[in-house]
Design a protein around this motif. Structure first.
Motif, PDB file in Angstrom:
ATOM      1  N   ARG A  28       0.833  -1.211   0.000  1.00  0.00           N
ATOM      2  CA  ARG A  28       0.000   0.000   0.000  1.00  0.00           C
ATOM      3  C   ARG A  28       0.865   1.258   0.000  1.00  0.00           C
ATOM      4  O   ARG A  28       0.573   2.233  -0.700  1.00  0.00           O
ATOM      5  CB  ARG A  28      -0.951  -0.005   1.199  1.00  0.00           C
ATOM      6  N   ARG A  29       1.943   1.248   0.761  1.00  0.00           N
ATOM      7  CA  ARG A  29       2.856   2.390   0.799  1.00  0.00           C
ATOM      8  C   ARG A  29       3.491   2.616  -0.568  1.00  0.00           C
ATOM      9  O   ARG A  29       3.532   3.728  -1.079  1.00  0.00           O
ATOM     10  CB  ARG A  29       3.948   2.179   1.858  1.00  0.00           C
ATOM     11  N   ARG A  30       3.937   1.535  -1.185  1.00  0.00           N
ATOM     12  CA  ARG A  30       4.587   1.650  -2.501  1.00  0.00           C
ATOM     13  C   ARG A  30       3.582   2.093  -3.561  1.00  0.00           C
ATOM     14  O   ARG A  30       3.921   2.895  -4.442  1.00  0.00           O
ATOM     15  CB  ARG A  30       5.223   0.308  -2.887  1.00  0.00           C
ATOM     16  N   ALA A  31       2.355   1.598  -3.494  1.00  0.00           N
ATOM     17  CA  ALA A  31       1.325   2.016  -4.445  1.00  0.00           C
ATOM     18  C   ALA A  31       1.065   3.515  -4.332  1.00  0.00           C
ATOM     19  O   ALA A  31       0.896   4.204  -5.351  1.00  0.00           O
ATOM     20  CB  ALA A  31       0.036   1.230  -4.223  1.00  0.00           C
ATOM     21  N   ALA A  32       1.054   4.045  -3.120  1.00  0.00           N
ATOM     22  CA  ALA A  32       0.859   5.485  -2.932  1.00  0.00           C
ATOM     23  C   ALA A  32       2.000   6.275  -3.570  1.00  0.00           C
ATOM     24  O   ALA A  32       1.773   7.320  -4.197  1.00  0.00           O
ATOM     25  CB  ALA A  32       0.739   5.807  -1.446  1.00  0.00           C
ATOM     26  N   GLU A  33       3.219   5.778  -3.438  1.00  0.00           N
ATOM     27  CA  GLU A  33       4.371   6.433  -4.069  1.00  0.00           C
ATOM     28  C   GLU A  33       4.251   6.400  -5.591  1.00  0.00           C
ATOM     29  O   GLU A  33       4.523   7.399  -6.267  1.00  0.00           O
ATOM     30  CB  GLU A  33       5.676   5.745  -3.652  1.00  0.00           C
ATOM     31  N   LEU A  34       3.825   5.257  -6.138  1.00  0.00           N
ATOM     32  CA  LEU A  34       3.686   5.136  -7.595  1.00  0.00           C
ATOM     33  C   LEU A  34       2.551   6.012  -8.113  1.00  0.00           C
ATOM     34  O   LEU A  34       2.638   6.548  -9.220  1.00  0.00           O
ATOM     35  CB  LEU A  34       3.488   3.669  -7.979  1.00  0.00           C
ATOM     36  N   ALA A  35       1.508   6.174  -7.314  1.00  0.00           N
ATOM     37  CA  ALA A  35       0.424   7.082  -7.708  1.00  0.00           C
ATOM     38  C   ALA A  35       0.933   8.520  -7.712  1.00  0.00           C
ATOM     39  O   ALA A  35       0.656   9.288  -8.640  1.00  0.00           O
ATOM     40  CB  ALA A  35      -0.760   6.923  -6.762  1.00  0.00           C
ATOM     41  N   ALA A  36       1.700   8.883  -6.703  1.00  0.00           N
ATOM     42  CA  ALA A  36       2.238  10.243  -6.623  1.00  0.00           C
ATOM     43  C   ALA A  36       3.194  10.542  -7.772  1.00  0.00           C
ATOM     44  O   ALA A  36       3.246  11.672  -8.264  1.00  0.00           O
ATOM     45  CB  ALA A  36       2.936  10.452  -5.277  1.00  0.00           C
ATOM     46  N   SER A  37       3.917   9.526  -8.233  1.00  0.00           N
ATOM     47  CA  SER A  37       4.866   9.725  -9.338  1.00  0.00           C
ATOM     48  C   SER A  37       4.190   9.689 -10.703  1.00  0.00           C
ATOM     49  O   SER A  37       4.826   9.980 -11.717  1.00  0.00           O
ATOM     50  CB  SER A  37       5.967   8.666  -9.285  1.00  0.00           C
ATOM     51  N   GLY A  38       2.915   9.302 -10.741  1.00  0.00           N
ATOM     52  CA  GLY A  38       2.187   9.236 -12.005  1.00  0.00           C
ATOM     53  C   GLY A  38       2.257   7.895 -12.703  1.00  0.00           C
ATOM     54  O   GLY A  38       1.672   7.727 -13.774  1.00  0.00           O
ATOM     55  N   ASN A  39       2.948   6.921 -12.126  1.00  0.00           N
ATOM     56  CA  ASN A  39       3.026   5.597 -12.754  1.00  0.00           C
ATOM     57  C   ASN A  39       1.745   4.800 -12.576  1.00  0.00           C
ATOM     58  O   ASN A  39       1.319   4.087 -13.478  1.00  0.00           O
ATOM     59  CB  ASN A  39       4.198   4.792 -12.202  1.00  0.00           C
ATOM     60  N   LEU A  40       1.137   4.895 -11.410  1.00  0.00           N
ATOM     61  CA  LEU A  40      -0.134   4.218 -11.140  1.00  0.00           C
ATOM     62  C   LEU A  40      -1.231   5.272 -11.250  1.00  0.00           C
ATOM     63  O   LEU A  40      -1.310   6.182 -10.428  1.00  0.00           O
ATOM     64  CB  LEU A  40      -0.127   3.575  -9.754  1.00  0.00           C
ATOM     65  N   VAL A  41      -2.037   5.155 -12.314  1.00  0.00           N
ATOM     66  CA  VAL A  41      -3.036   6.178 -12.620  1.00  0.00           C
ATOM     67  C   VAL A  41      -4.375   5.864 -11.959  1.00  0.00           C
ATOM     68  O   VAL A  41      -4.993   6.732 -11.342  1.00  0.00           O
ATOM     69  CB  VAL A  41      -3.204   6.329 -14.151  1.00  0.00           C
ATOM     70  N   ARG A  42      -4.831   4.638 -12.103  1.00  0.00           N
ATOM     71  CA  ARG A  42      -6.116   4.190 -11.540  1.00  0.00           C
ATOM     72  C   ARG A  42      -5.978   2.737 -11.122  1.00  0.00           C
ATOM     73  O   ARG A  42      -5.158   1.999 -11.679  1.00  0.00           O
ATOM     74  CB  ARG A  42      -7.248   4.289 -12.573  1.00  0.00           C
ATOM     75  N   MET A  43      -6.844   2.318 -10.180  1.00  0.00           N
ATOM     76  CA  MET A  43      -6.830   0.933  -9.732  1.00  0.00           C
ATOM     77  C   MET A  43      -8.254   0.526  -9.383  1.00  0.00           C
ATOM     78  O   MET A  43      -8.972   1.282  -8.705  1.00  0.00           O
ATOM     79  CB  MET A  43      -5.929   0.784  -8.497  1.00  0.00           C
ATOM     80  N   TRP A  44      -8.667  -0.639  -9.869  1.00  0.00           N
ATOM     81  CA  TRP A  44      -9.991  -1.178  -9.569  1.00  0.00           C
ATOM     82  C   TRP A  44      -9.832  -2.570  -8.987  1.00  0.00           C
ATOM     83  O   TRP A  44      -9.076  -3.388  -9.493  1.00  0.00           O
ATOM     84  CB  TRP A  44     -10.843  -1.283 -10.839  1.00  0.00           C
ATOM     85  N   ARG A  45     -10.595  -2.864  -7.948  1.00  0.00           N
ATOM     86  CA  ARG A  45     -10.609  -4.193  -7.339  1.00  0.00           C
ATOM     87  C   ARG A  45     -11.634  -5.055  -8.071  1.00  0.00           C
ATOM     88  O   ARG A  45     -12.688  -4.564  -8.461  1.00  0.00           O
ATOM     89  CB  ARG A  45     -11.013  -4.051  -5.872  1.00  0.00           C
ATOM     90  N   VAL A  46     -11.350  -6.332  -8.219  1.00  0.00           N
ATOM     91  CA  VAL A  46     -12.336  -7.284  -8.726  1.00  0.00           C
ATOM     92  C   VAL A  46     -13.063  -7.820  -7.493  1.00  0.00           C
ATOM     93  O   VAL A  46     -12.435  -8.460  -6.638  1.00  0.00           O
ATOM     94  CB  VAL A  46     -11.669  -8.427  -9.527  1.00  0.00           C
ATOM     95  N   PRO A  47     -14.360  -7.539  -7.359  1.00  0.00           N
ATOM     96  CA  PRO A  47     -15.083  -7.937  -6.149  1.00  0.00           C
ATOM     97  C   PRO A  47     -14.982  -9.445  -5.874  1.00  0.00           C
ATOM     98  O   PRO A  47     -15.107 -10.263  -6.792  1.00  0.00           O
ATOM     99  CB  PRO A  47     -16.535  -7.539  -6.452  1.00  0.00           C
ATOM    100  N   GLY A  48     -14.712  -9.768  -4.623  1.00  0.00           N
ATOM    101  CA  GLY A  48     -14.677 -11.156  -4.196  1.00  0.00           C
ATOM    102  C   GLY A  48     -13.407 -11.908  -4.548  1.00  0.00           C
ATOM    103  O   GLY A  48     -13.334 -13.120  -4.343  1.00  0.00           O
ATOM    104  N   ARG A  49     -12.386 -11.201  -5.075  1.00  0.00           N
ATOM    105  CA  ARG A  49     -11.149 -11.875  -5.469  1.00  0.00           C
ATOM    106  C   ARG A  49      -9.950 -11.072  -4.993  1.00  0.00           C
ATOM    107  O   ARG A  49     -10.058  -9.885  -4.743  1.00  0.00           O
ATOM    108  CB  ARG A  49     -11.095 -12.010  -6.989  1.00  0.00           C
ATOM    109  N   THR A  50      -8.803 -11.715  -4.916  1.00  0.00           N
ATOM    110  CA  THR A  50      -7.554 -11.000  -4.670  1.00  0.00           C
ATOM    111  C   THR A  50      -6.964 -10.664  -6.034  1.00  0.00           C
ATOM    112  O   THR A  50      -5.945 -11.206  -6.450  1.00  0.00           O
ATOM    113  CB  THR A  50      -6.575 -11.835  -3.818  1.00  0.00           C
TER     114      THR A  50
END
Length: 95
Positions: A28-50
């Protein structure tokens, strides 16, 4: 370049719960860093799955691989990447 990335996570049944919690927190910490850097733009969870779908940006496929393979959950991930190209009727980014 933009990429549509599907990530499925398979945690081992015998995984130490403390290790799993620590890896998840670091992810989660790394994902926040990647979002701040612009590498991770959007993320969607698939309900009921990992599993999730994400819109990622990187200079090229090699950079994307470097970013994703450095994620803390990488050893337990099954990743599918789709490169995306511009479409003539794309309305552009929404805010």
């Amino acid at each position: 370049m933009e990429f549509l990335v599907n990530i499925r996570i398979t945690w081992p049944d015998a995984m130490d719960p403390g290790l799993k919690a620590a890896v998840s927190e670091e992810e989660r910490r790394r994902a926040a860093e990647l979002a701040a850097s612009g590498n991770l733009v959007r993320m969607w969870r698939v309900p009921g799955r990992t599993e999730n779908w994400g819109l990622w940006r990187a200079a090229d496929p090699t950079e994307l691989h470097t970013i994703i393979s450095a994620l803390p959950v990488w050893p337990w991930m099954d990743v599918t990447v789709h490169s995306l190209a511009d479409h003539p009727v794309d309305p552009g980014p929404t805010v």
